[in-house]
Design a protein around this motif. Structure first.
Motif, PDB file in Angstrom:
ATOM      1  N   MET A   1     -28.836  -5.012  18.012  1.00  0.00           N
ATOM      2  CA  MET A   1     -28.164  -4.342  19.379  1.00  0.00           C
ATOM      3  C   MET A   1     -27.652  -5.503  20.221  1.00  0.00           C
ATOM      4  O   MET A   1     -28.395  -6.560  20.581  1.00  0.00           O
ATOM      5  N   ASN A   2     -26.403  -5.442  20.409  1.00  0.00           N
ATOM      6  CA  ASN A   2     -25.618  -6.701  21.240  1.00  0.00           C
ATOM      7  C   ASN A   2     -25.690  -6.340  22.695  1.00  0.00           C
ATOM      8  O   ASN A   2     -24.799  -5.365  23.118  1.00  0.00           O
TER       9      ASN A   2
ATOM     10  N   GLN B   1     -36.093  -5.184  20.614  1.00  0.00           N
ATOM     11  CA  GLN B   1     -35.052  -5.193  21.461  1.00  0.00           C
ATOM     12  C   GLN B   1     -35.643  -5.714  22.862  1.00  0.00           C
ATOM     13  O   GLN B   1     -36.005  -4.710  23.465  1.00  0.00           O
TER      14      GLN B   1
ATOM     15  N   THR C   1     -24.786  -8.165  25.911  1.00  0.00           N
ATOM     16  CA  THR C   1     -23.916  -9.359  26.570  1.00  0.00           C
ATOM     17  C   THR C   1     -24.630  -9.814  27.836  1.00  0.00           C
ATOM     18  O   THR C   1     -25.262  -8.983  28.358  1.00  0.00           O
TER      19      THR C   1
ATOM     20  N   TYR D   1     -31.779   3.083  18.288  1.00  0.00           N
ATOM     21  CA  TYR D   1     -32.206   2.346  19.486  1.00  0.00           C
ATOM     22  C   TYR D   1     -32.610   3.329  20.436  1.00  0.00           C
ATOM     23  O   TYR D   1     -33.509   2.984  21.199  1.00  0.00           O
TER      24      TYR D   1
ATOM     25  N   PRO E   1     -21.596   3.201  20.718  1.00  0.00           N
ATOM     26  CA  PRO E   1     -21.112   3.220  19.322  1.00  0.00           C
ATOM     27  C   PRO E   1     -21.964   1.879  18.761  1.00  0.00           C
ATOM     28  O   PRO E   1     -22.481   1.927  17.589  1.00  0.00           O
ATOM     29  N   ASP E   2     -22.097   0.640  19.486  1.00  0.00           N
ATOM     30  CA  ASP E   2     -22.734  -0.619  18.925  1.00  0.00           C
ATOM     31  C   ASP E   2     -24.320  -0.328  19.008  1.00  0.00           C
ATOM     32  O   ASP E   2     -24.909  -1.157  18.540  1.00  0.00           O
ATOM     33  N   TRP E   3     -24.747   0.647  19.705  1.00  0.00           N
ATOM     34  CA  TRP E   3     -26.214   0.834  20.033  1.00  0.00           C
ATOM     35  C   TRP E   3     -26.504   1.830  19.013  1.00  0.00           C
ATOM     36  O   TRP E   3     -27.488   1.725  17.944  1.00  0.00           O
ATOM     37  N   GLY E   4     -26.453   3.168  19.509  1.00  0.00           N
ATOM     38  CA  GLY E   4     -26.708   4.306  18.344  1.00  0.00           C
ATOM     39  C   GLY E   4     -28.046   4.977  18.732  1.00  0.00           C
ATOM     40  O   GLY E   4     -28.900   4.637  19.632  1.00  0.00           O
TER      41      GLY E   4
END
Length: 350
Positions: free
Chosen positions: A1-2, A223, A4, A66, A60-63
């Protein structure tokens, strides 16, 4: 999980903004919230928390994986926060805090809780990042806390505990409230009021509950962002929930046992995960135990939700059918009302 730095900054800023709005819109002017006001804002914050969980799944980058971790964490933290409310209720009654000032105490207590949990989240994230064996420690801690939660005596009063007796010995305290002031000057000497003592007691309770809640949610997700947001949403609306279900809290006689089951379950989950990533030399020769089952997040979410539901329903059935249990509830509620009325009368004579 990115996540920023910008996302972290926006999340923290929005969280602070909500609490600032809460203070200026609802808390700054002392009053006792109506049931309608409490219900509307409780529904708003719970709805906001659910929407945020859906948003996590849609990014999209999590989903949705998560998203499931978030919902499991939110449910756990909300249940622990309700248990926290029960202790707040005891503290308020112990210090006979007038109802019109209880919002301010709760608001300060919730902010303290969020700050403490934020610190524990950062520490927990650093430990998990660098030491895989910490999962064994967290698991053992949760199993111990589950045992303590299941067999703790609910009649203990934090307002009269050893910590508060220590505070009273070292601080000059007035016997009466002076509106919502924390200190007051008498005869050239500065005294602290019972309002400040109440806030200190609630801050101490928050510290104890942070020790419970952070290892618990790290058993559901690694996370830090999910841990923080689940805690933030669990604490948002907690003040309104206090006034909405204040009478119901006394009827949740099996809440402690339900939470004990949840903590024990997460403790076992953590130990199994620790076995899966094992690097401890004296356990299985430092080799990973890949045969150890990993409990999927969907099962964790289902188990936690079912446990909360069963504990709540069983509590309401017991207090309805058991006259002695219901009588104890009514006695406690009468004590709280009497304390509030006595303080109100005292204010009227001053």
């Amino acid at each position: 999980m990115n996540i920023t730095p910008l996302v972290w900054t926006i999340t923290i800023a929005v969280t602070i903004a909500f609490f600032v709005y809460e203070f200026f819109a609802h808390v700054r002017k002392p009053h006792e919230p109506s049931i309608g006001e409490s219900a509307r804002w409780s529904a708003f914050y719970i709805g906001l928390a659910l929407i945020f969980g859906v948003v996590i799944g849609l990014v999209p980058d999590w989903g949705w994986g998560y998203s499931g971790e978030y919902f499991a964490g939110y449910l756990t933290e909300k249940a622990l926060s309700i248990d926290n409310l029960f202790v707040f209720l005891i503290v308020m009654a112990g210090f006979a805090v007038p109802k019109i000032y209880q919002q301010k105490v709760l608001m300060i207590g919730i902010v303290i809780a969020l700050i403490l949990r934020g610190g524990f989240i950062a520490i927990g994230a650093a430990l998990i990042e660098n030491f895989s064996w910490i999962f064994y420690i967290f698991g053992a801690l949760l199993l111990f806390l589950a045992y303590r939660q299941a067999f703790a005596h609910g009649d203990s009063n934090p307002a009269d505990g050893k910590f508060m007796r220590f505070v009273r010995r070292h601080l000059p305290v007035t016997d009466e409230y002076h509106e919502d002031k924390l200190t007051v000057k008498k005869g050239g000497k500065r005294f602290v009021t019972p309002m400040l003592l109440t806030i200190i007691a609630i801050g101490f309770v928050d510290l104890i509950f942070a020790v419970d809640s952070i290892p618990a949610i790290y058993g559901l997700t690694e996370q830090a962002y999910i841990v923080f947001t689940a805690n933030a949403f669990a604490l948002m609306g907690l003040r309104q929930l206090y006034f909405l279900i204040g009478g119901l809290l006394e009827r949740l006689v099996y809440l402690a046992q339900g939470l004990a089951v949840i903590l024990a379950f997460i403790g076992v989950k953590l130990v199994l995960h620790a076995m899966h990533v094992n690097e401890v030399p004296f356990i299985n020769g430092g080799e990973k135990m890949l045969w150890a089952p990993e409990i999927p997040i969907w099962f964790s979410l289902l188990f936690i939700g079912a446990t909360i539901a069963v504990a709540t329903v069983a509590s309401l059935i017991k207090t309805r059918r058991d006259p002695k249990s219901l009588e104890r509830t009514q006695v406690r509620e009468a004590e709280i009302v009497s304390a509030d009325d006595a303080e109100a009368n005292s204010d009227g004579h001053r």
